[in-house]
Design a protein around this motif. Structure first.
Motif, short mmCIF file in Angstrom:
data_model
loop_
_atom_site.label_atom_id
_atom_site.label_comp_id
_atom_site.label_asym_id
_atom_site.label_seq_id
_atom_site.Cartn_x
_atom_site.Cartn_y
_atom_site.Cartn_z
N ASN A 31 11.28 27.90 0.60
CA ASN A 31 9.97 27.56 -0.16
C ASN A 31 9.92 26.39 -0.72
N PHE A 32 9.45 25.33 -0.99
CA PHE A 32 9.58 24.18 -1.90
C PHE A 32 8.15 23.60 -2.37
N GLU A 33 8.06 22.94 -3.25
CA GLU A 33 6.85 22.04 -3.60
C GLU A 33 7.62 20.73 -4.04
N LYS A 34 7.21 19.65 -3.16
CA LYS A 34 7.87 18.34 -3.24
C LYS A 34 6.71 17.35 -3.02
N ARG A 35 7.01 16.20 -3.73
CA ARG A 35 6.14 14.88 -3.54
C ARG A 35 6.92 14.07 -2.37
N LEU B 233 0.82 -1.27 0.14
CA LEU B 233 0.06 0.07 0.02
C LEU B 233 1.02 1.33 0.05
N THR B 234 0.79 2.10 -1.12
CA THR B 234 1.58 3.26 -1.12
C THR B 234 0.80 4.36 -1.22
N ILE B 235 1.03 5.51 -0.40
CA ILE B 235 0.33 6.93 -0.28
C ILE B 235 1.47 7.83 -0.67
N ALA B 236 1.13 8.79 -1.72
CA ALA B 236 1.91 9.91 -2.09
C ALA B 236 1.27 11.04 -1.97
N VAL B 237 1.73 12.30 -1.41
CA VAL B 237 1.41 13.57 -1.05
C VAL B 237 2.08 14.54 -1.78
N ASN B 238 1.69 15.60 -2.50
CA ASN B 238 2.44 16.81 -2.89
C ASN B 238 2.25 17.63 -1.96
N VAL B 239 3.55 18.50 -1.42
CA VAL B 239 3.24 19.38 -0.20
C VAL B 239 3.96 20.69 -1.04
N ARG B 240 3.16 21.64 -0.59
CA ARG B 240 3.75 23.21 -1.06
C ARG B 240 4.07 23.66 0.21
N PHE B 241 5.30 24.06 0.58
CA PHE B 241 5.53 24.87 1.76
C PHE B 241 6.09 26.42 1.58
#
Length: 167
Positions: free
Chosen positions: A122-126, A105-113
């Motif tokens: 600042n970053f945007e990362k998976r 089971l894999t979950i991926a989240v895209n985050v913008r900080f």
């Protein structure tokens, strides 16, 4: 006796001096007072109801527990936002009769900080993580919730490390 008292005072002086540069969570000195975690939408191809709320709350709780920042509903000095972009269960190994012996089971989240006080942070990362389980098992209810919590514990810690601990 005087030697131990002197040694104690030296150690105390070093520990007090170092506290302003580093703390036990590894965040160092943060130039912010508030943080904001916007609701993470679930944009994955497979929708597991409620995981977006679970992730949002887990990220808020982790930051509150590991920093002295105050949670804000708007205009936070630090802003976390993004979306859940992946949720899937994939067979990893097969048995002799072509059945899944292990499933991941894999979950991926895209985050913008966004750090309003220091834009270079600042970053945007998976971020993603997984949990393997027996291929004959179909996790539901409390078992599935436990797997999701385990995955989100790792992802939220990775987000924390990337945004505040700089690891």
């Amino acid at each position: 006796m005087k030697f131990f008292r002197f040694l104690f005072l030296i150690l105390l002086a070093f520990s007090i001096n170092s506290c302003s540069v580093y703390n036990f969570t590894g965040t160092g000195k943060i130039d912010a007072k508030t943080f904001q975690v916007n609701y993470f939408q679930n944009n994955a191809d497979i929708i597991e109801p409620g995981i977006e709320r679970t992730f949002t709350i887990k990220l808020q709780e982790l930051i509150q527990n590991q920093t002295n920042l105050n949670l804000a509903s708007s205009n936070g000095d630090l802003v976390y936002e993004g979306e859940i972009v992946g949720y899937n269960a994939t067979p990893m190994t097969a048995t002799a009769d072509q059945k899944a012996a292990q499933t991941r089971l894999t979950i991926a989240v895209n985050v913008r900080f966004v750090n309003k006080n220091k834009e270079s942070d600042n970053f945007e990362k998976r971020f993603s993580f997984y949990r393997d389980y027996d291929g004959t098992e179909l996790p539901t209810g409390a078992t599935l919730k436990g797997y999701i919590d385990e995955i989100f514990e790792r992802i939220t810690q990775d987000v924390f490390n990337a945004s505040l601990a700089k690891w």
